[in-house]
Design an enzyme around this catalytic site. Structure first.
Site, PDB file in Angstrom:
ATOM      1  N   ASN A  93      49.471  27.030  34.173  1.00  0.00           N
ATOM      2  CA  ASN A  93      49.494  26.156  32.808  1.00  0.00           C
ATOM      3  C   ASN A  93      48.794  26.939  31.686  1.00  0.00           C
ATOM      4  OD1 ASN A  93      48.619  24.849  31.188  1.00  0.00           O
ATOM      5  ND2 ASN A  93      46.861  23.508  32.316  1.00  0.00           N
ATOM      6  N   ASP A  94      48.342  27.628  31.611  1.00  0.00           N
ATOM      7  CA  ASP A  94      47.675  28.669  30.415  1.00  0.00           C
ATOM      8  C   ASP A  94      48.730  29.809  30.128  1.00  0.00           C
ATOM      9  OD1 ASP A  94      45.472  27.239  30.831  1.00  0.00           O
ATOM     10  OD2 ASP A  94      44.461  28.345  31.999  1.00  0.00           O
ATOM     11  N   VAL A  95      49.359  30.024  31.651  1.00  0.00           N
ATOM     12  CA  VAL A  95      50.498  31.437  31.331  1.00  0.00           C
ATOM     13  C   VAL A  95      51.630  31.431  30.676  1.00  0.00           C
ATOM     14  CG1 VAL A  95      49.297  32.709  33.395  1.00  0.00           C
ATOM     15  CG2 VAL A  95      51.197  31.409  33.085  1.00  0.00           C
TER      16      VAL A  95
END
Lengths: 103, 464
Positions: B390-392
């Site tokens: 998600n964040d990456v």
């Protein structure tokens, strides 16, 4: 400050420089195994734990010594074994890595 | 005997240095670990030989019992821990080392209780207690957070930094009292208690996503605590090995936070990843719709594309879906699809975590691409398949200066022609930030456990 303390400080300073230098080129994928491996190395505190536990006599000394030896051993043994397990995974794909795919 | 001891400790130190050096290169890393372990066996065994005549009866018993039980606990937990739980395992081992260093310091102080300790042993003993104690308590909290026994989100309260500051100050004052005025068991006990509290309150406000950096830092701390007890015991091996870890650990900590595009100060004091009340950044995501597709649709899309880049994340690790992922990749390759894996430096919960997992599933080494190597290829790629990450891949890191993760290097999955995201739910990722990529018109979501979704995709690709 006596001469002996100066010698100890010399060890400290030189070891600090070596510590910085020796891992300066580590690739990102090895960050975790390297952390885990160096984690095992500070398990050398087991030597210190043995030194204090060896001549324990009072109850307090016995409790402290036993706890210290136990914890230090967990650190050393667990640290090296868990690092090896991580690195075992890397080995599986080394054959593919031989073909000019350095790093 | 003394000369022999010094020489053997020197040899052990050389083995530690070589071990660290070898650990820094993929080809030799495994040997490096064993070289360091050999140094350890040498140093410990020789210490026992030197001590053989000075053991008290109680001493022999506690050394043997502590060693045997500790060894069993260490081996069993290290061998049985799941690959996904590796980070917290390292944390707890590190905590054990820090605790041992603190106990060595305490033991020295207690033995001289009531008397004034000499500064050159007393000072390092106090340092070992402070640094080792913080490392112990901090590691326990890091373990609890990663094991999700307590919330991974930062726990903050007003005036936190001020309280921690005051706590640190009180500890320093107590240390000074202990060394200069009154070395009593009561003062030692209060000092230890405060140190443990500081370790807890120091790590509590740091978010779960930042734990790897914190563990690395606590690892360096333990190294320094060990070096300090080496000064107290006048022991070459402890000083050199502890300092090596302290120094290399400090550098490694910086490298890790660099890989996340953040400064260390921001990691430690930023309370990063607090759940924000509303959408962050310029592009509000509220009101946009999310397109979710069936496994059949996505399977067909994958089967008839020419190139697929897989972006694995922690969700894959949790679901233990790496084998299903490899099966899917093999199937696609057989159909002539070009498959690659894009590995973000901090994918998973620790740097290198994904490489380890995929290697376990026998994914070929040359398909794993590091971020810089593959980021330009997304533009020409038909499908970016994001599995539990998600964040990456959050474009906010590039586009929204207001966002917490702004500036973190990300994988350009959003530039692919199609984006398929396998995810459990719409919950924000570990960093607690909404992801606008989910709302993009080129994105199809497939909700569910990563392993189940992958198995469904395998069936769908076979049928296509």
């Amino acid at each position: 400050m006596n001469e002996q303390t100066v010698v100890l400080i010399t060890y400290f300073v030189l070891a600090a420089f070596i510590g910085f230098e020796v891992i300066s080129n580590v690739p990102t994928i090895l960050h975790t195994p390297l952390m885990s491996g160096s984690n095992a190395i500070h398990g050398i505190i087991l030597v210190g734990a043995l030194l204090i536990a060896a001549n324990a006599q009072t109850t307090l000394q016995i409790v402290l010594g036993l706890l210290a030896v136990f914890m230090a051993t967990v650190n050393v043994v667990g640290g090296f074994v868990v690092t090896d397990r991580m690195l075992e995974m890397f080995k599986a794909r080394q054959p593919g890595g031989e073909k000019g795919k350095e790093q | 005997m003394i000369i022999a001891t010094e020489l053997i400790y020197l040899l052990a130190a050389v083995l530690f240095i070589l071990g660290l050096q070898f650990l820094s290169s993929p080809r030799s890393a495994r040997h490096g670990n064993w070289i360091a372990a050999a140094g350890m066996v040498l140093a410990v065994a020789w210490t026992v030989v030197v001590l053989r005549d000075s053991f008290t009866t109680a001493g022999i018993i506690i050394c043997a019992v502590g060693f045997v039980i500790g060894g069993i606990v260490g081996v069993v937990s290290a061998r049985t821990v799941k690959m996904t739980a590796m980070p917290q395992m390292v944390a707890i081992f590190n905590g054990a080392g820090g605790g041992a260093a603190a106990l060595v310091g305490i033991s020295g102080l207690v033995n001289l209780a009531g008397k004034q300790p000499a500064f050159q042993t007393g000072f390092p003993e106090v340092l070992a207690v402070i640094i080792g104690g913080i490392s112990f308590a901090g590691s326990v909290i890091a373990f609890l957070k990663l094991q999700e026994l307590i919330t991974g989100a930062p726990i903050t309260f007003p005036g936190q930094h001020l309280i921690n500051g005051i706590l640190a100050l009180v500890i320093l004052v107590l240390a000074a009292i202990l060394l200069a005025v009154n070395n009593s068991i009561v003062v030692i006990a209060v000092l230890l208690a405060l140190v443990l509290v500081l370790g807890v309150t120091f790590v509590l406000p740091i978010g779960g996503a930042d734990m790897p950096v914190v563990i690395s830092m606590l690892n360096a701390c333990t190294g320094l605590a060990v070096a300090a007890s080496g000064f107290a015991l006048n022991n070459f091996a402890l000083i050199v090995a502890g300092t090596l870890v302290g120094a290399s650990g400090t550098l490694l900590t910086r490298k890790m936070s660099d890989a996340m595009g953040r400064s260390l100060v921001n990691v430690l004091f930023g309370a990063f990843g607090q759940v924000k009340v509303s959408a962050v950044g310029g592009t509000g995501t509220a009101g946009h719709t999310v397109r979710s597709g069936s496994a059949e649709d996505i399977g067909t899309l994958l089967a008839y594309s020419q190139s697929v880049i897989i972006v694995p994340g922690y969700g894959l690790a949790v679901a233990q879906g790496q084998h299903a992922l490899r099966e899917l990749a093999d199937l696609l390759e057989k159909r002539g699809v070009d498959v690659k894996y894009a590995i973000h430096p901090v994918a998973g919960r620790m740097p290198g975590h994904m490489n380890v997992l995929l290697a376990e599933a026998n994914v070929p080494y040359d398909q794993l691409k590091e971020m810089d190597e593959i980021n330009d290829e997304f533009k020409q790629t038909d499908v970016a398949l994001v599995v539990g990450a998600n964040d990456v891949v959050n474009p906010a890191a590039r586009n929204s200066p207001g966002s917490d993760i702004y500036g973190m290097p990300i994988l350009n999955a959003d530039q692919a022609r199609n984006v398929v995201i396998l995810k459990r739910s719409m919950r924000p990722g570990f960093a607690g930030i909404d992801n606008e990529l989910f709302y993009d018109h080129r994105t199809i979501m497939l909700f569910g456990d990563a392993k189940e979704s992958l198995t469904k995709l395998v069936a769908a690709v076979k049928a296509a």
